[in-house]
Scaffold this motif. Structure first.
Motif, PDB file in Angstrom:
ATOM      1  N   GLN A  35       0.813  -1.228   0.000  1.00 14.58           N
ATOM      2  CA  GLN A  35       0.000   0.000   0.000  1.00 14.58           C
ATOM      3  C   GLN A  35       0.842   1.271   0.000  1.00 14.58           C
ATOM      4  N   TRP A  36       2.176   1.115   0.142  1.00 15.19           N
ATOM      5  CA  TRP A  36       3.063   2.269   0.192  1.00 15.19           C
ATOM      6  C   TRP A  36       3.916   2.390  -1.066  1.00 15.19           C
ATOM      7  N   ASP A  37       3.559   1.689  -2.143  1.00 15.34           N
ATOM      8  CA  ASP A  37       4.388   1.700  -3.346  1.00 15.34           C
ATOM      9  C   ASP A  37       4.458   3.065  -4.020  1.00 15.34           C
ATOM     10  N   ALA A  38       3.536   3.978  -3.708  1.00 14.11           N
ATOM     11  CA  ALA A  38       3.617   5.327  -4.276  1.00 14.11           C
ATOM     12  C   ALA A  38       4.624   6.193  -3.534  1.00 14.11           C
ATOM     13  N   VAL A  39       5.203   5.679  -2.448  1.00 17.44           N
ATOM     14  CA  VAL A  39       6.361   6.321  -1.810  1.00 17.44           C
ATOM     15  C   VAL A  39       7.598   5.710  -2.455  1.00 17.44           C
ATOM     16  N   GLY A  40       8.550   6.521  -2.825  1.00 16.24           N
ATOM     17  CA  GLY A  40       9.729   6.000  -3.488  1.00 16.24           C
ATOM     18  C   GLY A  40      10.993   6.728  -3.106  1.00 16.24           C
ATOM     19  N   ARG A  41      12.104   6.120  -3.511  1.00 14.99           N
ATOM     20  CA  ARG A  41      13.394   6.775  -3.305  1.00 14.99           C
ATOM     21  C   ARG A  41      13.682   7.660  -4.503  1.00 14.99           C
ATOM     22  N   LEU A  42      14.108   8.877  -4.234  1.00 16.60           N
ATOM     23  CA  LEU A  42      14.434   9.837  -5.278  1.00 16.60           C
ATOM     24  C   LEU A  42      15.951   9.912  -5.381  1.00 16.60           C
ATOM     25  N   ASP A  43      16.497   9.209  -6.369  1.00 16.74           N
ATOM     26  CA  ASP A  43      17.952   9.146  -6.535  1.00 16.74           C
ATOM     27  C   ASP A  43      18.459  10.326  -7.341  1.00 16.74           C
ATOM     28  N   ILE A  44      19.619  10.860  -6.930  1.00 13.16           N
ATOM     29  CA  ILE A  44      20.220  12.000  -7.610  1.00 13.16           C
ATOM     30  C   ILE A  44      21.527  11.543  -8.235  1.00 13.16           C
ATOM     31  N   ASN A  45      21.432  11.021  -9.444  1.00 13.17           N
ATOM     32  CA  ASN A  45      22.593  10.644 -10.227  1.00 13.17           C
ATOM     33  C   ASN A  45      23.535   9.692  -9.485  1.00 13.17           C
ATOM     34  N   GLY A  46      22.982   8.848  -8.613  1.00 12.87           N
ATOM     35  CA  GLY A  46      23.785   7.892  -7.890  1.00 12.87           C
ATOM     36  C   GLY A  46      24.607   8.485  -6.775  1.00 12.87           C
ATOM     37  N   ALA A  47      24.453   9.792  -6.504  1.00 17.33           N
ATOM     38  CA  ALA A  47      25.299  10.453  -5.525  1.00 17.33           C
ATOM     39  C   ALA A  47      24.612  10.686  -4.185  1.00 17.33           C
ATOM     40  N   GLY A  48      23.317  10.585  -4.134  1.00 14.81           N
ATOM     41  CA  GLY A  48      22.569  10.813  -2.907  1.00 14.81           C
ATOM     42  C   GLY A  48      21.110  10.516  -3.166  1.00 14.81           C
ATOM     43  N   PHE A  49      20.288  10.642  -2.138  1.00 14.47           N
ATOM     44  CA  PHE A  49      18.866  10.382  -2.341  1.00 14.47           C
ATOM     45  C   PHE A  49      18.038  11.103  -1.304  1.00 14.47           C
ATOM     46  N   CYS A  50      16.786  11.317  -1.682  1.00  9.01           N
ATOM     47  CA  CYS A  50      15.745  11.805  -0.787  1.00  9.01           C
ATOM     48  C   CYS A  50      14.590  10.809  -0.860  1.00  9.01           C
ATOM     49  N   THR A  51      13.505  11.123  -0.166  1.00 11.28           N
ATOM     50  CA  THR A  51      12.271  10.354  -0.272  1.00 11.28           C
ATOM     51  C   THR A  51      11.223  11.233  -0.944  1.00 11.28           C
ATOM     52  N   GLY A  52      10.404  10.648  -1.788  1.00  9.95           N
ATOM     53  CA  GLY A  52       9.334  11.388  -2.442  1.00  9.95           C
ATOM     54  C   GLY A  52       8.071  10.543  -2.481  1.00  9.95           C
ATOM     55  N   ALA A  53       6.954  11.165  -2.828  1.00 15.29           N
ATOM     56  CA  ALA A  53       5.683  10.439  -2.886  1.00 15.29           C
ATOM     57  C   ALA A  53       4.866  10.927  -4.069  1.00 15.29           C
ATOM     58  N   LEU A  54       4.212   9.995  -4.722  1.00 17.50           N
ATOM     59  CA  LEU A  54       3.382  10.286  -5.874  1.00 17.50           C
ATOM     60  C   LEU A  54       2.043  10.858  -5.407  1.00 17.50           C
ATOM     61  N   ILE A  55       1.663  12.031  -5.938  1.00 16.69           N
ATOM     62  CA  ILE A  55       0.357  12.607  -5.627  1.00 16.69           C
ATOM     63  C   ILE A  55      -0.522  12.707  -6.873  1.00 16.69           C
ATOM     64  N   ALA A  56       0.016  12.303  -8.000  1.00 17.98           N
ATOM     65  CA  ALA A  56      -0.703  12.170  -9.272  1.00 17.98           C
ATOM     66  C   ALA A  56       0.145  11.209 -10.099  1.00 17.98           C
ATOM     67  N   PRO A  57      -0.400  10.631 -11.165  1.00 19.45           N
ATOM     68  CA  PRO A  57       0.392   9.668 -11.937  1.00 19.45           C
ATOM     69  C   PRO A  57       1.732  10.194 -12.423  1.00 19.45           C
ATOM     70  N   ASP A  58       1.853  11.527 -12.582  1.00 22.64           N
ATOM     71  CA  ASP A  58       3.106  12.090 -13.090  1.00 22.64           C
ATOM     72  C   ASP A  58       3.706  13.153 -12.172  1.00 22.64           C
ATOM     73  N   LEU A  59       3.263  13.229 -10.907  1.00 26.41           N
ATOM     74  CA  LEU A  59       3.756  14.264  -9.995  1.00 26.41           C
ATOM     75  C   LEU A  59       4.274  13.654  -8.693  1.00 26.41           C
ATOM     76  N   VAL A  60       5.496  14.040  -8.329  1.00 26.83           N
ATOM     77  CA  VAL A  60       6.124  13.565  -7.096  1.00 26.83           C
ATOM     78  C   VAL A  60       6.359  14.755  -6.172  1.00 26.83           C
ATOM     79  N   LEU A  61       5.946  14.606  -4.928  1.00 23.25           N
ATOM     80  CA  LEU A  61       6.114  15.638  -3.911  1.00 23.25           C
ATOM     81  C   LEU A  61       7.337  15.314  -3.069  1.00 23.25           C
ATOM     82  N   THR A  62       8.183  16.317  -2.820  1.00 21.45           N
ATOM     83  CA  THR A  62       9.369  16.122  -1.990  1.00 21.45           C
ATOM     84  C   THR A  62       9.773  17.471  -1.397  1.00 21.45           C
ATOM     85  N   ALA A  63      10.955  17.535  -0.784  1.00 23.38           N
ATOM     86  CA  ALA A  63      11.435  18.777  -0.170  1.00 23.38           C
ATOM     87  C   ALA A  63      12.236  19.594  -1.178  1.00 23.38           C
TER      88      ALA A  63
END
Length: 270
Positions: A35-63
């Motif tokens: 049930q949490w598959d719309a939460v994902g890892r947001l990778d930045i070119n293999g150098a770091g990551f944040c967490t993001g979440a899908l709020i529409a089929p093509d939109l990810v919310l993050t910081a």
């Protein structure tokens, strides 16, 4: 600046505010994490990551601070980002490159952690292609919770980068000028993680993780009120703002642990 923030929060929060908070549950299996598959890892070119979440089929919310390079304090090319929906143990339910990214117009990256910075610390990413996977269902958003309300967070972090963790019960300890102070357990990599309300039939996102702090020896999470900032971001995308990536998505499966670059995405500023 950190000492100022901690002292201010200390005045607002009763000492026993988080005595009943739940521990972290690792979502390592398909059943526990479905049930949490719309939460994902947001990778930045293999150098770091944040967490993001899908709020529409093509939109990810993050910081918003995930969008900046820490040493240069400049915006990172959105083509460097890849959203790994439901990332667990080396596999994701969907992989998508980012086409456009907008940050709140009043957000200033090179600024101390204040309520002003936190309440504007929001970014919205448009994916190159929508995610139409039936197991990846975007989350609805909702108005900010009140002090004392129970919330939860699903996030990746430096010591749990290969599977998300759920803290289903933490509390809103205080609200301050558009900033939420919560007893949720967050760490490096949790930047942008969705904060959920469970008061309705389905979890709704009410905030995202902006920073962490310490109050009376207790770790707390700081997040933004979504209502007004999110409306700004959606309007920006509708107006055509944001840097658009004209080329086709890159095929990249570099994971954290390879060549590194010091980016703001690896840190939740205290």
């Amino acid at each position: 600046m950190r000492h100022w923030l901690v002292c201010l929060v200390f005045i607002l929060i009763p000492p026993a505010a988080s005595a009943q908070d739940a521990v972290l549950e690792r979502l390592e299996t398909t059943d526990s994490g479905r049930q949490w598959d719309a939460v994902g890892r947001l990778d930045i070119n293999g150098a770091g990551f944040c967490t993001g979440a899908l709020i529409a089929p093509d939109l990810v919310l993050t910081a918003a601070h995930c969008m900046f390079d820490r040493p240069t304090k400049t915006r990172i090319d959105p083509g460097s980002f890849e959203f790994l929906a439901g990332w667990r143990n080396g596999r994701a339910s969907a992989y998508r490159q980012v086409r456009r990214a907008v940050v709140h117009p009043d957000y200033v990256y090179d600024q101390d952690v204040t309520s002003t910075r936190v309440r504007n610390d929001l970014a919205l990413l448009e994916l190159q292609q929508p995610i139409r996977n039936t197991t990846v269902v975007p989350f609805d958003t909702s108005d900010r919770p009140r002090r004392g309300d129970e919330v939860g967070v699903v996030s990746y972090a430096k010591d749990r980068a290969n599977a998300p963790s759920l803290q289903e019960v933490c509390k809103v300890m205080a609200r301050q000028e558009g900033m939420l102070i919560m007893s949720c357990d967050v760490d490096h990599g949790s930047s942008g993680a969705p904060i959920f309300s469970f008061s309705g039939e389905a979890p709704r996102i009410v905030s995202v993780v902006s920073a962490k702090a310490e109050v009376q020896g207790q770790r707390v999470a700081l997040g933004t009120d979504l209502t007004e900032p999110l409306a700004h971001l959606k309007a920006q995308l509708e107006n055509g703002d944001g840097f658009a990536v004209p080329v086709a998505p890159r095929t990249s499966r570099i994971t954290v642990g390879g060549a590194r670059r010091d980016t703001g995405a690896k840190f939740i500023r205290p």
